[in-house]
Design an enzyme around this catalytic site. Structure first.
Site, PDB file in Angstrom:
ATOM      1  N   THR A 134       0.817  -1.210   0.000  1.00  0.00           N
ATOM      2  CA  THR A 134       0.000   0.000   0.000  1.00  0.00           C
ATOM      3  C   THR A 134       0.849   1.257   0.000  1.00  0.00           C
ATOM      4  O   THR A 134       1.985   1.248   0.505  1.00  0.00           O
ATOM      5  CB  THR A 134      -0.912   0.008   1.246  1.00  0.00           C
ATOM      6  OG1 THR A 134      -1.596   1.258   1.351  1.00  0.00           O
ATOM      7  CG2 THR A 134      -0.108  -0.196   2.523  1.00  0.00           C
ATOM      8  N   ASP A 135       0.278   2.344  -0.520  1.00  0.00           N
ATOM      9  CA  ASP A 135       0.965   3.634  -0.444  1.00  0.00           C
ATOM     10  C   ASP A 135       0.977   4.207   0.967  1.00  0.00           C
ATOM     11  O   ASP A 135       1.723   5.141   1.255  1.00  0.00           O
ATOM     12  CB  ASP A 135       0.354   4.637  -1.422  1.00  0.00           C
ATOM     13  CG  ASP A 135      -1.119   4.932  -1.164  1.00  0.00           C
ATOM     14  OD1 ASP A 135      -1.727   4.291  -0.280  1.00  0.00           O
ATOM     15  OD2 ASP A 135      -1.680   5.800  -1.868  1.00  0.00           O
ATOM     16  N   GLU A 136       0.183   3.634   1.866  1.00  0.00           N
ATOM     17  CA  GLU A 136       0.104   4.169   3.221  1.00  0.00           C
ATOM     18  C   GLU A 136       1.407   4.003   4.002  1.00  0.00           C
ATOM     19  O   GLU A 136       1.607   4.660   5.030  1.00  0.00           O
ATOM     20  CB  GLU A 136      -1.066   3.541   3.978  1.00  0.00           C
ATOM     21  CG  GLU A 136      -2.411   3.878   3.356  1.00  0.00           C
ATOM     22  CD  GLU A 136      -3.595   3.462   4.212  1.00  0.00           C
ATOM     23  OE1 GLU A 136      -3.529   3.627   5.435  1.00  0.00           O
ATOM     24  OE2 GLU A 136      -4.585   2.973   3.641  1.00  0.00           O
ATOM     25  N   TYR A 160      -1.959  -0.393  10.974  1.00  0.00           N
ATOM     26  CA  TYR A 160      -2.064  -1.071   9.679  1.00  0.00           C
ATOM     27  C   TYR A 160      -0.874  -0.753   8.795  1.00  0.00           C
ATOM     28  O   TYR A 160      -0.169  -1.653   8.307  1.00  0.00           O
ATOM     29  CB  TYR A 160      -3.361  -0.683   8.971  1.00  0.00           C
ATOM     30  CG  TYR A 160      -3.329  -0.969   7.484  1.00  0.00           C
ATOM     31  CD1 TYR A 160      -3.153  -2.272   7.010  1.00  0.00           C
ATOM     32  CD2 TYR A 160      -3.436   0.063   6.545  1.00  0.00           C
ATOM     33  CE1 TYR A 160      -3.096  -2.545   5.646  1.00  0.00           C
ATOM     34  CE2 TYR A 160      -3.378  -0.202   5.186  1.00  0.00           C
ATOM     35  CZ  TYR A 160      -3.213  -1.507   4.744  1.00  0.00           C
ATOM     36  OH  TYR A 160      -3.150  -1.779   3.398  1.00  0.00           O
ATOM     37  N   LYS A 164       2.264  -3.168   7.382  1.00  0.00           N
ATOM     38  CA  LYS A 164       2.574  -3.357   5.963  1.00  0.00           C
ATOM     39  C   LYS A 164       4.004  -2.893   5.657  1.00  0.00           C
ATOM     40  O   LYS A 164       4.700  -3.511   4.835  1.00  0.00           O
ATOM     41  CB  LYS A 164       1.574  -2.605   5.094  1.00  0.00           C
ATOM     42  CG  LYS A 164       0.180  -3.198   5.087  1.00  0.00           C
ATOM     43  CD  LYS A 164       0.135  -4.612   4.520  1.00  0.00           C
ATOM     44  CE  LYS A 164       0.343  -4.640   3.022  1.00  0.00           C
ATOM     45  NZ  LYS A 164       0.154  -6.024   2.465  1.00  0.00           N
TER      46      LYS A 164
END
Length: 359
Positions: A134-136, A160, A164
């Site tokens: 994810t870009d998060e 989260y 990741k």
């Protein structure tokens, strides 16, 4: 050459869409789905491919090394497409332990099993371990900051995204330490068919259809880059077949939209496509709720690398993708209504039913 894929989390949102894509484009490939069928995994998501002679479903946990070793060996797997993850920021705030277990420990378990399998096969050069992230992991951008690129430093702000980020680092380390042919992709916010109702776009569609408030965090000005899931699956296809081991590729939709504007656009589409709504116009349901802790202000993806090196660009605009998505939820009540379970309702009350101001 045909491939023999193990797709982890293949009964979830992005994983199931990827399975549909792969089985359609590569009907001669063997596809094995491993999914624990937690709340967001749904065997019905795979109904269109169940029964195919080159498809197998296995219920199991990616932390279970015994199951993974057995599948890699008996199915002679040469490619892992790793989607399995706890993926909802709100749930990670309420209960972070499951995110560390699945996203970090689970990814480590897969990497170790695949490494042993790859080494036992004399380290074939065409094997691949695709880690879908994810870009998060990059944190939050200001209004005028440059978009995330593959060299942006990691700065996760939620349990989260931290989990990741940890899994990304493990995948990268296995390439540099063991030469395991891994590839990482970091995507922007996905939307489309089969997305669990807790996520923003399906939540807005379903709440509009049943006449419930449409909760918008804070001032609604948080910005996300939206990627239609079909485009994402096409990009992953290109990465598996043409990406270079050890590389990271950012995948974005080139669709930056403020959350409030997105919800208002959804309301307009719902008014048009579902004229018998319980509340009309649907925008009257928009409700501002207390902001999420650590809420990232803006995400934006610079996808120039995958464009210039692999020739992939998104093809679906936000207006086209939202219309396809709204129509899907309108036509699939039989899919989403059973998901509004007692457990989901309890989560919803805990997360959203707080002091709110009607828009």
């Amino acid at each position: 050459m045909s491939r023999r894929l193990l797709v982890t989390g293949g009964a979830g949102f992005i994983g199931a869409n990827f399975v549909h894509h792969w089985c359609k484009i590569y009907p001669d490939d063997q596809v094995v789905v491993l999914d624990a069928l937690t709340y967001a995994g749904n065997r019905l998501n795979l109904a269109l491919v169940e029964g195919g002679e080159n498809f197998r479903f296995v219920q199991g946990d990616i932390c279970d090394r015994t199951i993974i070793d057995e599948l890699l060996s008996t199915e002679n797997i040469d490619t892992i497409a790793h989607f399995a993850a706890e993926s909802h920021v709100d749930r990670s705030i309420l209960g972070p332990a499951a995110f560390v277990q699945t996203n970090v420990v689970g990814t480590f378990t897969l990497l170790e099993a695949f490494r042993k399998h790859w080494e036992a096969k004399a380290q074939p050069s065409d094997y691949r371990f695709l880690h879908v992230s994810t870009d998060e992991v990059y944190g939050s951008l200001g209004p005028d900051d440059a978009a995330f690129c593959e060299t942006t430093p990691y700065a996760p702000n939620s349990p989260y995204s931290a989990s990741k980020a940890g899994s990304d680092h493990l995948v990268r380390a296995y390439y540099h330490t063991y030469n395991l042919p891994t590839i990482i992709t970091n995507c922007s916010n996905n939307y489309g068919p089969y997305q669990f109702p807790e996520k923003l776009i399906p939540l807005m569609c379903i709440n509009t259809l049943i006449g419930k408030p449409l909760p918008v965090y804070g001032d609604g000005k948080n910005v996300r880059d939206w990627l239609y899931v079909g485009d994402h699956c096409g990009a992953l296809d290109v990465v598996i077949n043409h990406g270079q081991p050890g590389e990271t590729y950012n995948i974005g939709g080139n669709n930056e939209v403020e959350n409030l504007n997105l919800v208002q656009l959804l309301c307009q589409m719902m008014d048009e496509l579902a004229p018998d709504l319980p509340v009309h116009p649907a925008k009257h349901l928009i409700t501002f709720v207390k902001d999420r802790p650590g809420h990232d202000r803006r995400y934006a993806i610079n996808a120039n690398k995958i464009k210039t090196q692999l020739g992939w660009t998104p093809s679906v605009t936000i207006a086209e993708g939202l219309r396809l998505t709204v129509e899907w939820y309108l036509n699939h009540r039989d899919w989403w209504e059973p998901l509004l379970s007692a457990e989901y309702q309890a989560y919803y009350r805990k997360n959203y039913l707080q002091s709110a101001n009607q828009c």
